[in-house]
Design a protein around this motif. Structure first.
Motif, PDB file in Angstrom:
ATOM      1  N   GLN A 383      -1.903 -25.615  70.428  1.00  0.00           N
ATOM      2  CA  GLN A 383      -1.191 -24.323  70.336  1.00  0.00           C
ATOM      3  C   GLN A 383      -2.257 -23.436  70.617  1.00  0.00           C
ATOM      4  N   GLU A 387       1.178 -19.566  75.686  1.00  0.00           N
ATOM      5  CA  GLU A 387       2.597 -19.498  76.455  1.00  0.00           C
ATOM      6  C   GLU A 387       2.914 -21.064  76.500  1.00  0.00           C
ATOM      7  N   ALA A 388       2.418 -21.769  75.875  1.00  0.00           N
ATOM      8  CA  ALA A 388       2.769 -23.253  76.073  1.00  0.00           C
ATOM      9  C   ALA A 388       2.132 -23.950  74.765  1.00  0.00           C
ATOM     10  N   GLY A 427       8.625 -28.385  81.785  1.00  0.00           N
ATOM     11  CA  GLY A 427       7.399 -28.484  81.369  1.00  0.00           C
ATOM     12  C   GLY A 427       6.521 -29.576  82.439  1.00  0.00           C
ATOM     13  N   ARG A 444       3.140 -30.888  78.426  1.00  0.00           N
ATOM     14  CA  ARG A 444       2.867 -29.466  78.127  1.00  0.00           C
ATOM     15  C   ARG A 444       4.231 -28.831  78.280  1.00  0.00           C
ATOM     16  N   LEU A 445       4.793 -27.869  77.076  1.00  0.00           N
ATOM     17  CA  LEU A 445       6.137 -27.527  77.044  1.00  0.00           C
ATOM     18  C   LEU A 445       5.698 -25.917  77.133  1.00  0.00           C
ATOM     19  N   PRO A 446       6.270 -25.289  78.014  1.00  0.00           N
ATOM     20  CA  PRO A 446       6.291 -23.823  78.113  1.00  0.00           C
ATOM     21  C   PRO A 446       7.102 -23.031  77.173  1.00  0.00           C
TER      22      PRO A 446
END
Length: 457
Positions: A383, A387-388, A427, A444-446
């Motif tokens: 983290q 932004e993601a 993502g 990767r999750l925005p």
């Protein structure tokens, strides 16, 4: 997370290679028929005088060159390749002094018919069969019209062999088409199941957020005159919960509108509406009884647990990344040690992204337990990027003395569901073997950009 099986032996050589091998085998068989081998008083077939001359040998050489050329074209231009092989069979049969094209000279054509029928469209396969059978008919007809003897029975045998090869190819082609359709259907069902699961989770998240809003609104209404600061805090919580819920709905519904919608019956929709209405009514009843929510903080869109009876050791109803330690504990009881590594300061996440991130890790860890044969895996939550949120689940591969296992069976389409979930959140997803062995899943999750004036919880 399973090893890719090696291709069968007969598929390691392309069809053109097998056609060349068949031509070589036919030439060798033709030669054996025309010489005396040990145990025979004489050759089975008397060699024609033409084959022993230079022009006969030149014809065999030209036929071989045409066959090699056709074999090279079989994968890219199958129709042209079949033309080359048919002409080669006629040229090679001419110096043999036979009354029909021999079976040995048609072996390469049979291989081409099989390959075309198995891999090409139906219309092209039918044209290839008619062309091959038509050549045999034309060859016999020319001999008959010229007044020469014609081996009709031998020609029929060769035609029957070509038909069998074509039928076998069509059978394999149809089986391959059915397998591809089945795989596509199962993959589509996996995607639909994942979308329905996301919809159910979104419903639970919305119901939970509406419950919080109802509680906070009821509490603020009762203390707005006596505790203005407490009422202001409650209204801020209401605003934050509402913004997060609307943002999550906008993200998910916007993505689902661009994809194929799963069919839902009226009963399902009625049940979902009933569950939502029940949750709101329960929250309103609780607020009406005067159970103040001012002392109940929220974190990541979920109410903080208050002192009371001990909850069972397990996953909460709406888990998030905060529940990874419980997931690691439960997985350890199944025989796989899970090391959770967190990089960067934990940031509050919207409920839908928090839940989706947990589901991705949960499915990846489940695949490790079911398929990898590993006794440990590592989960990394990064983290550092505001932004993601980045997730990585990797295992070292089968432990020494432990084979890959599939105790849970499964369809093997868990990765399809994970890719669909990440795609709906716009993502990035990747899964594949690690360079040093084992398997790795990354996602990767925005994170959504907060509007001006919004607060995070």
């Amino acid at each position: 997370m399973s090893a890719t099986p090696s291709a069968p032996f007969f598929k390691r050589l392309p069809p053109g290679g097998w056609a060349a091998v068949a031509w070589g085998a036919g030439i060798a068989f033709t030669a054996l028929l025309r010489i005396r081998v040990p145990g025979q008083e004489g050759p089975d077939v008397l060699p024609g005088f033409v084959i022993l001359r230079w022009d006969g040998l030149c014809m065999l050489a030209v036929g071989t060159l045409l066959t090699l050329r056709g074999s090279a074209l079989l994968a890219r231009r199958p129709t042209a390749a079949l033309h080359h092989l048919l002409v080669a069979s006629v040229i090679a049969s001419t110096p043999l002094g036979v009354t029909a094209i021999p079976f040995a000279q048609y072996l390469a054509v049979d291989v081409a018919l099989y390959a075309i029928a198995a891999a090409r469209p139906r219309r092209e396969a039918w044209r290839a069969l008619l062309l091959a059978l038509g050549l045999l008919v034309v060859y016999l007809a020319v001999r008959l019209l010229a007044g020469w003897s014609a081996g009709t029975t031998s020609g029929l045998a060769v035609a029957l062999t070509a038909l069998v090869a074509w039928l076998l190819g069509r059978s394999e082609g149809q089986a391959r088409e059915y397998a591809e359709q089945s795989r596509a259907q199962v993959a589509e069902q996996a995607v639909t199941a994942e979308r329905l699961r996301i919809a159910r989770e979104m419903h639970d998240t919305v119901a939970h957020s509406i419950g919080i809003v109802a509680l906070q609104a009821g509490a603020a209404r009762r203390v707005i005159d006596t505790q203005p600061e407490g009422a202001r805090q409650a209204l801020a919580e209401i605003e934050t919960a509402s913004r997060e819920t609307l943002a999550g709905l906008r993200r998910m519904l916007g993505a689902l509108r661009t994809a194929d919608q799963a069919d839902a019956t009226f009963a399902d929709r009625t049940e979902e509406a009933f569950r939502t209405e029940t949750a709101v009514e329960t929250a309103m009843d609780t607020a009406a009884r005067g159970e103040s929510a001012l002392g109940t903080g929220t974190a990541g869109g979920r109410a903080t647990e208050q002192p009371g009876p001990a909850r069972p050791r397990g996953l909460p109803e709406m888990p998030g990344l905060a529940a990874l330690d419980r997931l690691a504990e439960a997985t350890g009881a199944a025989g796989v040690r899970v090391a959770v590594r967190r990089v960067g300061a934990p940031l509050p996440l919207p409920p839908d992204i928090d839940l989706s991130a947990f589901r991705l890790v949960q499915e990846s860890v489940t695949n490790v337990v079911r398929h990898s044969g590993a006794d440990a895996c590592t989960v990394t939550v990064d983290q550092r990027d505001p932004e993601a949120v980045a997730l990585t689940v990797e295992d070292p591969g089968p432990a020494p003395g432990r084979e890959r296992e599939r105790p849970g069976g499964g369809t093997g389409y868990g990765l399809v569901g994970m890719r669909e979930r990440v795609g709906l959140l716009h993502g990035e997803f990747a899964a594949g073997p690690r360079p040093g062995g084992g398997f790795r899943v990354t996602a990767r999750l925005p994170l959504p950009t907060l509007p001006t004036g919004a607060t995070t919880r």
